[in-house]
Enzyme design. Structure first.
Site, PDB file in Angstrom:
ATOM      1  N   GLU A  95       3.732  -5.631   7.450  1.00  0.00           N
ATOM      2  CA  GLU A  95       3.050  -4.520   8.134  1.00  0.00           C
ATOM      3  C   GLU A  95       3.452  -4.386   9.599  1.00  0.00           C
ATOM      4  O   GLU A  95       3.459  -3.274  10.137  1.00  0.00           O
ATOM      5  CB  GLU A  95       1.524  -4.711   8.041  1.00  0.00           C
TER       6      GLU A  95
ATOM      7  N   GLU B 183      -1.633  -9.238  -0.582  1.00  0.00           N
ATOM      8  CA  GLU B 183      -3.078  -9.364  -0.358  1.00  0.00           C
ATOM      9  C   GLU B 183      -3.850  -9.353  -1.669  1.00  0.00           C
ATOM     10  O   GLU B 183      -4.865 -10.037  -1.804  1.00  0.00           O
ATOM     11  CB  GLU B 183      -3.542  -8.251   0.582  1.00  0.00           C
TER      12      GLU B 183
ATOM     13  N   GLY C 184       0.068  -5.082   0.937  1.00  0.00           N
ATOM     14  CA  GLY C 184      -1.110  -5.038   0.091  1.00  0.00           C
ATOM     15  C   GLY C 184      -0.910  -5.746  -1.235  1.00  0.00           C
ATOM     16  O   GLY C 184      -1.867  -6.261  -1.833  1.00  0.00           O
TER      17      GLY C 184
ATOM     18  N   ALA D 284       0.843  -1.193   0.000  1.00  0.00           N
ATOM     19  CA  ALA D 284       0.000   0.000   0.000  1.00  0.00           C
ATOM     20  C   ALA D 284       0.884   1.252   0.000  1.00  0.00           C
ATOM     21  O   ALA D 284       2.080   1.192   0.295  1.00  0.00           O
ATOM     22  CB  ALA D 284      -0.923   0.005   1.209  1.00  0.00           C
TER      23      ALA D 284
END
Length: 260
Positions: free
Chosen positions: A132, A112, A109, A63
């Protein structure tokens, strides 16, 4: 075609291409464009299967931290955390076979996104992980849930608690990826795999994906009922009639399906 995401379709295979150089950092705009791309390939009846691809250098490094870092709790709780869930849910809900083609890094992300796919092809030099925890947070776009369902809770906790990067061979051994190929062959291998579904019984493939994915969320008895209903419903399709007729007359593997 969005600013950072585009859809390219060829011979029944749609490629959802992440294109935000240099590292495909997933900002809010890119996340919204991925929702739109998922809707586009879902609605396009000419698309039999989908490849998620970030390019030759990197899948997605995570992200956009610069975008998220200054967000106050209220903004994250009321808005952005929901978007993180929504865009990965949209990708996971594509009712067609989806293959992630992982080059370079698929971290946070990025991983993910790859976890929303049905299958993952990784390059030999690829690195995957959920780092993270090193930022003082946890995965927020499905990583704690999809990763644990894929590799089991112990291996998922190892990756999430440590935040370490996992090489392609270890990812293959733990079932995090399904195939490892030379880095230069990743997209070709994923696209060829996706192409194998073109011309197949699209309604049955959709039913199979829904039965497996939904069944993972419920108890066995409910899962078996989901399977029974999906199985019976396919007897209302032309593909079932053609498939069984072809089997009886010509043997297996010779049926022509029309997706209806």
């Amino acid at each position: 075609m969005g600013e950072f995401v585009r859809v390219e379709t060829e011979d029944g295979v749609a490629t959802i291409r992440l294109d935000r150089p240099k590292m495909n950092a997933l900002n809010a705009r890119m996340q919204r464009e991925l929702i739109e791309a998922a809707g586009e390939v879902t609605a396009d009846d000419s698309v039999a299967a989908v490849v998620l691809y970030g390019g030759e250098r990197v899948f997605a490094a995570g992200a956009d931290i610069k975008e998220m870092a200054p967000m106050p709790y209220a903004e994250m709780a009321a808005g952005h955390s929901r978007l993180l869930q929504d865009f990965t849910k949209a990708l996971a809900a594509i009712p067609k076979p989806v293959i992630a083609a992982i080059t370079g890094y698929a971290l946070g992300g990025g991983l993910e996104v790859a976890l929303t796919a049905d299958f993952r092809v990784a390059g030999e030099g690829a690195k995957v992980g959920q780092p993270e925890i090193q930022l003082g947070i946890i995965p927020g776009a499905g990583g704690t849930q999809r990763l644990a369902r894929l590799v089991g809770p112990s291996k998922a906790k190892d990756l999430i608690f440590s935040g370490r990067h996992v090489a392609a061979d270890e990812a293959l051994a733990m079932g995090l990826v399904d195939r490892v190929v030379p880095d230069t062959d990743v997209y070709t291998a994923a696209k060829e795999w996706a192409a194998s579904f073109a011309g197949g019984p699209a309604i049955a493939l959709r039913a199979a994906k829904q039965a497996v994915d939904t069944g993972l969320e419920v108890d066995l008895a409910t899962g078996l009922e989901i399977e029974r209903v999906q199985f019976a419903a396919l007897f209302a399709t032309e593909d079932q009639k053609n498939g069984m007729k072809s089997f009886m007359e010509e043997g297996p593997g010779k049926a022509t399906f029309k997706g209806r």
